[in-house]
Design a protein around this motif. Structure first.
Motif, PDB file in Angstrom:
ATOM      1  N   ASP A  88      -4.987   7.503 -62.960  1.00  0.00           N
ATOM      2  CA  ASP A  88      -4.860   8.797 -62.304  1.00  0.00           C
ATOM      3  C   ASP A  88      -6.132   9.594 -62.581  1.00  0.00           C
ATOM      4  OD1 ASP A  88      -4.256  11.396 -61.499  1.00  0.00           O
ATOM      5  OD2 ASP A  88      -2.210  11.313 -62.272  1.00  0.00           O
ATOM      6  N   ALA A  89      -6.791  10.065 -61.534  1.00  0.00           N
ATOM      7  CA  ALA A  89      -8.046  10.806 -61.670  1.00  0.00           C
ATOM      8  C   ALA A  89      -7.901  12.034 -62.566  1.00  0.00           C
ATOM      9  CB  ALA A  89      -8.568  11.211 -60.297  1.00  0.00           C
ATOM     10  N   GLU A  90      -6.690  12.583 -62.657  1.00  0.00           N
ATOM     11  CA  GLU A  90      -6.456  13.751 -63.506  1.00  0.00           C
ATOM     12  C   GLU A  90      -6.650  13.434 -64.990  1.00  0.00           C
ATOM     13  OE1 GLU A  90      -5.907  16.907 -62.430  1.00  0.00           O
ATOM     14  OE2 GLU A  90      -6.289  16.082 -60.440  1.00  0.00           O
ATOM     15  N   LYS A  91      -6.624  12.167 -65.349  1.00  0.00           N
ATOM     16  CA  LYS A  91      -6.790  11.743 -66.747  1.00  0.00           C
ATOM     17  C   LYS A  91      -8.255  11.743 -67.181  1.00  0.00           C
ATOM     18  CE  LYS A  91      -2.442  10.570 -67.402  1.00  0.00           C
ATOM     19  NZ  LYS A  91      -1.591  10.970 -68.474  1.00  0.00           N
ATOM     20  N   LEU A  92      -9.169  11.786 -66.214  1.00  0.00           N
ATOM     21  CA  LEU A  92     -10.589  11.765 -66.541  1.00  0.00           C
ATOM     22  C   LEU A  92     -11.010  13.104 -67.135  1.00  0.00           C
ATOM     23  CD1 LEU A  92     -11.924  10.023 -63.322  1.00  0.00           C
ATOM     24  CD2 LEU A  92     -11.435   8.978 -65.536  1.00  0.00           C
ATOM     25  N   PRO A  93     -11.955  13.089 -68.065  1.00  0.00           N
ATOM     26  CA  PRO A  93     -12.395  14.358 -68.657  1.00  0.00           C
ATOM     27  C   PRO A  93     -13.129  15.230 -67.646  1.00  0.00           C
ATOM     28  CG  PRO A  93     -13.678  12.513 -69.525  1.00  0.00           C
ATOM     29  CD  PRO A  93     -12.639  11.935 -68.633  1.00  0.00           C
ATOM     30  N   LYS A  94     -13.039  16.530 -67.845  1.00  0.00           N
ATOM     31  CA  LYS A  94     -13.776  17.467 -67.006  1.00  0.00           C
ATOM     32  C   LYS A  94     -15.260  17.319 -67.320  1.00  0.00           C
ATOM     33  CE  LYS A  94     -10.009  19.097 -65.350  1.00  0.00           C
ATOM     34  NZ  LYS A  94      -9.465  18.189 -64.362  1.00  0.00           N
ATOM     35  N   LEU A  95     -16.077  17.394 -66.296  1.00  0.00           N
ATOM     36  CA  LEU A  95     -17.517  17.207 -66.465  1.00  0.00           C
ATOM     37  C   LEU A  95     -18.230  18.543 -66.555  1.00  0.00           C
ATOM     38  CD1 LEU A  95     -18.124  14.351 -63.870  1.00  0.00           C
ATOM     39  CD2 LEU A  95     -17.890  14.154 -66.343  1.00  0.00           C
ATOM     40  N   SER A  96     -19.392  18.515 -67.177  1.00  0.00           N
ATOM     41  CA  SER A  96     -20.198  19.727 -67.252  1.00  0.00           C
ATOM     42  C   SER A  96     -20.844  19.978 -65.889  1.00  0.00           C
ATOM     43  CB  SER A  96     -21.267  19.588 -68.339  1.00  0.00           C
ATOM     44  OG  SER A  96     -22.117  18.491 -68.047  1.00  0.00           O
ATOM     45  N   ASN A  97     -21.326  21.170 -65.701  1.00  0.00           N
ATOM     46  CA  ASN A  97     -21.943  21.561 -64.441  1.00  0.00           C
ATOM     47  C   ASN A  97     -23.126  20.645 -64.138  1.00  0.00           C
ATOM     48  OD1 ASN A  97     -22.235  23.054 -62.143  1.00  0.00           O
ATOM     49  ND2 ASN A  97     -23.415  24.683 -63.120  1.00  0.00           N
ATOM     50  N   GLY A  98     -23.193  20.141 -62.916  1.00  0.00           N
ATOM     51  CA  GLY A  98     -24.289  19.264 -62.524  1.00  0.00           C
ATOM     52  C   GLY A  98     -23.972  17.791 -62.645  1.00  0.00           C
ATOM     53  N   ASP A  99     -22.836  17.448 -63.253  1.00  0.00           N
ATOM     54  CA  ASP A  99     -22.399  16.058 -63.341  1.00  0.00           C
ATOM     55  C   ASP A  99     -21.274  15.835 -62.346  1.00  0.00           C
ATOM     56  OD1 ASP A  99     -24.181  15.364 -65.353  1.00  0.00           O
ATOM     57  OD2 ASP A  99     -22.776  15.870 -66.952  1.00  0.00           O
ATOM     58  N   PHE A 100     -21.188  14.614 -61.805  1.00  0.00           N
ATOM     59  CA  PHE A 100     -20.207  14.321 -60.772  1.00  0.00           C
ATOM     60  C   PHE A 100     -19.611  12.943 -60.985  1.00  0.00           C
ATOM     61  CE2 PHE A 100     -23.897  16.557 -59.068  1.00  0.00           C
ATOM     62  CZ  PHE A 100     -23.314  17.754 -58.693  1.00  0.00           C
ATOM     63  N   TYR A 101     -18.359  12.810 -60.646  1.00  0.00           N
ATOM     64  CA  TYR A 101     -17.761  11.479 -60.554  1.00  0.00           C
ATOM     65  C   TYR A 101     -18.084  10.936 -59.170  1.00  0.00           C
ATOM     66  CZ  TYR A 101     -15.044  12.179 -64.816  1.00  0.00           C
ATOM     67  OH  TYR A 101     -14.669  12.376 -66.112  1.00  0.00           O
ATOM     68  N   TRP A 102     -18.264   9.637 -59.076  1.00  0.00           N
ATOM     69  CA  TRP A 102     -18.549   9.027 -57.783  1.00  0.00           C
ATOM     70  C   TRP A 102     -17.482   9.398 -56.764  1.00  0.00           C
ATOM     71  CZ3 TRP A 102     -20.495   3.283 -58.115  1.00  0.00           C
ATOM     72  CH2 TRP A 102     -21.726   3.253 -58.776  1.00  0.00           C
ATOM     73  N   LYS A 103     -16.226   9.412 -57.198  1.00  0.00           N
ATOM     74  CA  LYS A 103     -15.118   9.709 -56.281  1.00  0.00           C
ATOM     75  C   LYS A 103     -15.295  11.071 -55.616  1.00  0.00           C
ATOM     76  CE  LYS A 103     -11.903  12.052 -59.343  1.00  0.00           C
ATOM     77  NZ  LYS A 103     -11.860  13.287 -58.609  1.00  0.00           N
ATOM     78  N   ASP A 104     -15.965  12.012 -56.309  1.00  0.00           N
ATOM     79  CA  ASP A 104     -16.170  13.353 -55.762  1.00  0.00           C
ATOM     80  C   ASP A 104     -17.256  13.374 -54.689  1.00  0.00           C
ATOM     81  OD1 ASP A 104     -14.260  14.356 -57.524  1.00  0.00           O
ATOM     82  OD2 ASP A 104     -15.756  14.715 -59.078  1.00  0.00           O
ATOM     83  N   LEU A 105     -18.180  12.410 -54.742  1.00  0.00           N
ATOM     84  CA  LEU A 105     -19.292  12.389 -53.793  1.00  0.00           C
ATOM     85  C   LEU A 105     -18.933  11.645 -52.502  1.00  0.00           C
ATOM     86  CD1 LEU A 105     -22.192  11.674 -56.307  1.00  0.00           C
ATOM     87  CD2 LEU A 105     -21.468  13.878 -55.358  1.00  0.00           C
ATOM     88  N   ILE A 106     -17.993  10.707 -52.602  1.00  0.00           N
ATOM     89  CA  ILE A 106     -17.585   9.956 -51.414  1.00  0.00           C
ATOM     90  C   ILE A 106     -16.905  10.913 -50.429  1.00  0.00           C
ATOM     91  CG2 ILE A 106     -16.051   8.131 -50.571  1.00  0.00           C
ATOM     92  CD1 ILE A 106     -16.753   6.597 -53.149  1.00  0.00           C
ATOM     93  N   GLY A 107     -17.353  10.851 -49.184  1.00  0.00           N
ATOM     94  CA  GLY A 107     -16.819  11.735 -48.148  1.00  0.00           C
ATOM     95  C   GLY A 107     -17.667  12.978 -47.932  1.00  0.00           C
ATOM     96  N   CYS A 108     -18.660  13.207 -48.797  1.00  0.00           N
ATOM     97  CA  CYS A 108     -19.533  14.374 -48.601  1.00  0.00           C
ATOM     98  C   CYS A 108     -20.469  14.145 -47.417  1.00  0.00           C
ATOM     99  CB  CYS A 108     -20.380  14.624 -49.853  1.00  0.00           C
ATOM    100  SG  CYS A 108     -19.492  15.363 -51.225  1.00  0.00           S
TER     101      CYS A 108
END
Length: 176
Positions: A88-108
């Motif tokens: 579950d993606a909710e289990k991943l730690p929150k990232l600092s500003n300027g960092d991204f998970y790949w899943k967040d970039l897909i669809g941009c």
């Protein structure tokens, strides 16, 4: 019925190891053993989603091997070879500003600094030196490129990432 909408791939089960149901595990996390920090795991096997419990894991040569609860012999392990491991993606730690998970970039949507629409991010690749955006071009692309590979290098090619608007601005020649 389980909600699979928020699941992301964090690894893949490899070949069986030994006769007691152990499997090699290929982690897609930044640090390979971090995959064990995210539980529970989910797999899709025989068309059905199921939760799997990690009973044990350990390093073996240059790999990691894992023992899943209820997988007790080589034949059961072989049946799981090459199956992706999701969490579950909710289990991943929150990232600092300027960092991204790949899943967040897909669809941009990807546009150049001159506002030329290059298309949508459909995937990312890891090359060793830097990650690479795979951008599928629009059908109306004047330069007729169907897919572009754009290195994810901050300040050089990647000028801005706005996850709120799902927009990435790049310094990239549309003809390339």
């Amino acid at each position: 019925m389980m909600n699979t909408e928020n699941l992301i791939v964090v690894g893949k089960l490899g070949s069986s190891y030994g006769i007691r149901g152990w499997l090699r595990i290929f982690s897609f996390t930044e640090f390979p053993d971090s995959i064990f920090d995210y539980t529970p795991w989910y797999i899709q096997h025989a068309g059905q989603w199921q939760e799997v419990i990690v009973e044990s894991f350990k390093p073996h040569n240059h790999d990691m091997i894992v023992k899943l609860k209820g997988i007790d012999d080589r034949d059961q392990a072989i049946a799981l070879t090459n199956i992706e491991v999701f969490v579950d993606a909710e289990k991943l730690p929150k990232l600092s500003n300027g960092d991204f998970y790949w899943k967040d970039l897909i669809g941009c949507r990807v546009k150049t600094v001159n506002n030329y629409d290059l298309g949508l991010v459909t995937d990312l690749m890891e090359t060793g030196s830097n990650d690479v955006l795979v951008v599928k071009a629009n059908l109306k692309d004047a330069f007729r490129a169907t897919e572009r590979l754009i290195p994810f290098v901050d300040n050089q090619f990647i000028k801005q990432v706005d996850l709120t608007t799902k927009m990435i601005v790049v310094d990239w020649d549309p003809a390339f």
